[in-house]
Design an enzyme around this catalytic site. Structure first.
Site, PDB file in Angstrom:
ATOM      1  NE  ARG A  96     -16.737  23.533 -34.050  1.00 47.81           N
ATOM      2  CZ  ARG A  96     -15.451  23.558 -33.710  1.00 47.81           C
ATOM      3  NH1 ARG A  96     -14.688  24.582 -34.053  1.00 47.81           N
ATOM      4  NH2 ARG A  96     -14.913  22.544 -33.038  1.00 47.81           N
ATOM      5  CG  ASN A  98     -10.961  24.036 -35.160  1.00 48.86           C
ATOM      6  OD1 ASN A  98     -11.641  24.151 -34.141  1.00 48.86           O
ATOM      7  ND2 ASN A  98      -9.898  23.261 -35.201  1.00 48.86           N
ATOM      8  CG  ASP A 190      -5.810  21.145 -30.821  1.00 46.62           C
ATOM      9  OD1 ASP A 190      -6.023  22.151 -31.516  1.00 46.62           O
ATOM     10  OD2 ASP A 190      -6.711  20.636 -30.098  1.00 46.62           O
TER      11      ASP A 190
END
Length: 280
Positions: A96, A98, A190
């Site tokens: 998927r 991100n 992140d």
């Protein structure tokens, strides 16, 4: 410095905050709900993008927005309506989208990952304004934050399991000479954003903080966040001097980490850069 809780819990997996006058302020994604969430003085609006995943988004030069959906991108000509067309970039149901973002030329960098986080299953693609795509990094694990320096000569990038923020030279529209910028020893890197002074601000998953690094890679600021899973950050507000911080409830029980899923805000003393829009 401690960030203030701006919204209370409004998402399950809040990610990808973007400040733009296009939609009247702050917009983020509730990634695994497939929603865009807009936060303004008038309230909070949720907009489904018609996909189980809304990974990241950007305004478009000609109006509307682009959003990364489960296996591609989707486009809307209006900021407050669902997408009307989409482009699938791969067919593997185990991978998927991100994080990602636009470059100074208006192209879109789009990162991916495996649902089970298997190492090397993701990639970083570059999507041109004509919606054609090519792979820039063919084997990454959790492709995350990407942003450019104020003079556009550098690009900062996170593949989370490496525990680093890396930096590329940005030459003639290409990313070259990848090398470590900083090692993260508290939590996992992140999303990130870059300020007008060249400092780099990194959200720390499982780190309850955002770290601000000077342009030479020295830790200059720590913003404590009252939620463990800090996902991303962006500068916004009329003066671009408020750092908005998203957080996640992914994998948490109902009573655990009660502020997770909130948007936090802090004023770290620097200002950000205007969002780079997608020209497609």
């Amino acid at each position: 410095m401690r960030a203030d809780n701006l919204t209370g819990r409004i998402t399950h997996h809040g990610e990808g905050p973007v400040w733009s006058d296009t939609w009247g302020g702050l917009r983020l994604v509730d990634m695994m709900a497939g929603e865009l969430v807009t936060v303004t003085d008038a309230g909070i609006r949720h907009l489904s993008v018609g996909s189980p995943v809304a990974a990241f988004h950007r305004p478009r030069v000609g109006g509307g927005y682009v959003v990364a959906i489960e296996r591609g991108i989707a486009l809307s000509d209006d900021v407050d309506t669902p997408p009307t067309r989409s482009v699938e970039l791969w067919t593997d149901p185990e991978v998927r989208m991100n994080d990602g973002g636009a470059d100074p030329s208006g192209r879109l960098y789009a990162g991916s990952m495996a649902y089970d986080e298997e190492a090397g299953r993701g990639s970083l693609r570059l999507i041109d304004v004509d919606l054609t795509a090519r792979t820039i990094l063919p084997s990454v694990s959790i492709s995350n934050g990407i942003a450019f320096s104020p003079d556009e000569s550098l690009c900062y990038y996170v593949d989370t399991p490496t525990g680093r923020v890396d930096v590329f030279d940005h030459l003639d529209g290409e990313l070259v000479n990848r090398r470590p910028f900083v090692e993260i020893d508290r939590g996992h890197p992140d999303g990130l954003t870059v300020a007008a002074d060249g400092s780099v601000w990194v959200a720390l998953w499982d780190g309850s903080a955002v770290h601000g690094y000077s342009a030479d890679g020295m830790l200059a600021s720590v913003i404590e966040v009252a939620a463990r899973q800090v996902t991303a950050c962006t500068f916004g507000g009329p003066d671009l001097a408020t750092l908005f911080i998203t957080t996640s409830r992914q994998g948490l029980a109902d009573g655990d980490d009660p502020a997770a899923g909130s948007v936090f805000a802090a004023r770290p003393g620097v200002s950000g850069l205007p969002v780079l829009p997608f020209a497609g």
